[in-house]
Write a protein that holds these residues in place. Structure first.
Motif, PDB file in Angstrom:
ATOM      1  N   ALA A 114     -59.127 -14.199   3.788  1.00 45.16           N
ATOM      2  CA  ALA A 114     -60.249 -14.539   5.148  1.00 45.16           C
ATOM      3  C   ALA A 114     -59.436 -14.441   6.696  1.00 45.16           C
ATOM      4  O   ALA A 114     -60.425 -14.477   7.392  1.00 45.16           O
ATOM      5  N   VAL A 115     -58.527 -14.917   6.580  1.00 48.68           N
ATOM      6  CA  VAL A 115     -58.142 -14.636   8.169  1.00 48.68           C
ATOM      7  C   VAL A 115     -58.546 -12.526   8.827  1.00 48.68           C
ATOM      8  O   VAL A 115     -58.670 -12.902   9.785  1.00 48.68           O
ATOM      9  N   PHE A 116     -58.477 -11.708   8.329  1.00 48.21           N
ATOM     10  CA  PHE A 116     -58.616 -10.273   7.956  1.00 48.21           C
ATOM     11  C   PHE A 116     -59.933 -10.033   7.930  1.00 48.21           C
ATOM     12  O   PHE A 116     -60.307  -8.807   7.748  1.00 48.21           O
ATOM     13  N   ALA A 117     -60.836 -10.573   8.225  1.00 52.21           N
ATOM     14  CA  ALA A 117     -62.376 -10.328   7.384  1.00 52.21           C
ATOM     15  C   ALA A 117     -63.502  -9.689   8.226  1.00 52.21           C
ATOM     16  O   ALA A 117     -64.015  -9.091   7.804  1.00 52.21           O
ATOM     17  N   SER A 118     -62.731  -9.629   9.108  1.00 53.35           N
ATOM     18  CA  SER A 118     -63.345  -8.131  10.247  1.00 53.35           C
ATOM     19  C   SER A 118     -62.052  -7.077  10.071  1.00 53.35           C
ATOM     20  O   SER A 118     -62.980  -5.962  10.477  1.00 53.35           O
ATOM     21  N   HIS A 119     -61.761  -6.816   9.609  1.00 55.30           N
ATOM     22  CA  HIS A 119     -60.533  -5.735   9.749  1.00 55.30           C
ATOM     23  C   HIS A 119     -60.600  -5.399   8.162  1.00 55.30           C
ATOM     24  O   HIS A 119     -58.772  -5.737   7.447  1.00 55.30           O
ATOM     25  N   ALA A 120     -61.006  -5.187   6.936  1.00 58.04           N
ATOM     26  CA  ALA A 120     -61.271  -4.802   5.676  1.00 58.04           C
ATOM     27  C   ALA A 120     -60.060  -4.659   5.180  1.00 58.04           C
ATOM     28  O   ALA A 120     -59.068  -4.706   3.956  1.00 58.04           O
ATOM     29  N   GLY A 121     -59.496  -3.206   6.084  1.00 58.63           N
ATOM     30  CA  GLY A 121     -58.226  -2.878   5.495  1.00 58.63           C
ATOM     31  C   GLY A 121     -56.583  -3.483   5.542  1.00 58.63           C
ATOM     32  O   GLY A 121     -55.923  -2.667   4.613  1.00 58.63           O
ATOM     33  N   THR A 122     -57.430  -4.487   6.601  1.00 58.99           N
ATOM     34  CA  THR A 122     -55.990  -4.902   6.667  1.00 58.99           C
ATOM     35  C   THR A 122     -55.032  -5.150   5.354  1.00 58.99           C
ATOM     36  O   THR A 122     -53.813  -5.537   5.182  1.00 58.99           O
ATOM     37  N   PRO A 123     -55.523  -6.613   4.910  1.00 59.87           N
ATOM     38  CA  PRO A 123     -54.986  -7.342   3.912  1.00 59.87           C
ATOM     39  C   PRO A 123     -54.220  -6.060   2.864  1.00 59.87           C
ATOM     40  O   PRO A 123     -53.003  -5.867   2.663  1.00 59.87           O
ATOM     41  N   LEU A 124     -54.718  -5.071   2.712  1.00 57.59           N
ATOM     42  CA  LEU A 124     -54.026  -4.298   1.474  1.00 57.59           C
ATOM     43  C   LEU A 124     -52.426  -3.271   2.186  1.00 57.59           C
ATOM     44  O   LEU A 124     -51.944  -3.073   1.063  1.00 57.59           O
ATOM     45  N   THR A 125     -53.296  -2.997   3.000  1.00 58.36           N
ATOM     46  CA  THR A 125     -52.182  -2.084   4.124  1.00 58.36           C
ATOM     47  C   THR A 125     -51.319  -3.505   4.802  1.00 58.36           C
ATOM     48  O   THR A 125     -49.450  -2.600   3.866  1.00 58.36           O
ATOM     49  N   VAL A 126     -50.705  -4.560   4.327  1.00 63.37           N
ATOM     50  CA  VAL A 126     -49.923  -5.508   4.627  1.00 63.37           C
ATOM     51  C   VAL A 126     -49.370  -5.386   3.524  1.00 63.37           C
ATOM     52  O   VAL A 126     -47.364  -5.111   3.524  1.00 63.37           O
ATOM     53  N   LYS A 127     -49.799  -5.283   2.326  1.00 64.92           N
ATOM     54  CA  LYS A 127     -49.015  -5.675   0.912  1.00 64.92           C
ATOM     55  C   LYS A 127     -48.675  -4.411   0.882  1.00 64.92           C
ATOM     56  O   LYS A 127     -47.315  -4.261   0.520  1.00 64.92           O
ATOM     57  N   TRP A 128     -49.363  -3.191   1.306  1.00 62.21           N
ATOM     58  CA  TRP A 128     -48.481  -2.407   0.869  1.00 62.21           C
ATOM     59  C   TRP A 128     -47.089  -1.779   1.399  1.00 62.21           C
ATOM     60  O   TRP A 128     -45.869  -1.561   1.133  1.00 62.21           O
ATOM     61  N   ARG A 129     -47.077  -2.790   2.657  1.00 66.34           N
ATOM     62  CA  ARG A 129     -45.840  -2.589   3.572  1.00 66.34           C
ATOM     63  C   ARG A 129     -44.869  -2.865   3.476  1.00 66.34           C
ATOM     64  O   ARG A 129     -43.643  -2.677   3.601  1.00 66.34           O
ATOM     65  N   ILE A 130     -45.517  -4.423   3.083  1.00 63.20           N
ATOM     66  CA  ILE A 130     -44.220  -5.037   2.406  1.00 63.20           C
ATOM     67  C   ILE A 130     -43.359  -4.606   1.313  1.00 63.20           C
ATOM     68  O   ILE A 130     -42.377  -4.526   1.268  1.00 63.20           O
ATOM     69  N   LYS A 131     -44.346  -3.968   0.381  1.00 62.42           N
ATOM     70  CA  LYS A 131     -43.974  -3.424  -0.906  1.00 62.42           C
ATOM     71  C   LYS A 131     -42.870  -2.402  -0.869  1.00 62.42           C
ATOM     72  O   LYS A 131     -42.606  -1.905  -1.407  1.00 62.42           O
ATOM     73  N   GLN A 132     -43.098  -1.663   0.350  1.00 62.47           N
ATOM     74  CA  GLN A 132     -42.446  -0.202   0.793  1.00 62.47           C
ATOM     75  C   GLN A 132     -41.338  -1.190   1.715  1.00 62.47           C
ATOM     76  O   GLN A 132     -40.527   0.211   1.984  1.00 62.47           O
TER      77      GLN A 132
END
Length: 90
Positions: A61-79
């Protein structure tokens, strides 16, 4: 004169907060509370615990105009590239 008094007070406050952090005490300032909540969200996403879907929904919701950001954030957290500031999981 008042500006000097206020500036001195702010400086003393910042010194007190810095000293507390050096001694391992996190004072409940607004910024520290926000950081602790961010740490909780990072931990929830990393472990995939209850609420991880809600954290991801908020990121979407916060990064609605940046579609890939949530998955990138999740990936970076997992890494381990995004780490909590205060919370250290045991």
């Amino acid at each position: 004169m008042r500006q000097k008094y206020t500036a001195d007070g702010v400086e003393r406050y910042r010194e007190r907060i810095a000293t507390s952090l050096e001694n391992g005490v996190v004072e409940p300032t607004a910024a520290h509370v926000r950081q602790a909540l961010a740490d909780a969200a990072i931990h929830i996403v990393r472990t995939g615990g209850p609420g991880s879907e809600e954290v991801m929904r908020v990121l979407e919701a916060v990064f609605a105009s940046h579609a890939g950001t949530p998955l990138t954030v999740k990936w970076r957290i997992k890494q381990g590239r995004i780490r909590p500031k205060f919370f250290k999981a045991s």
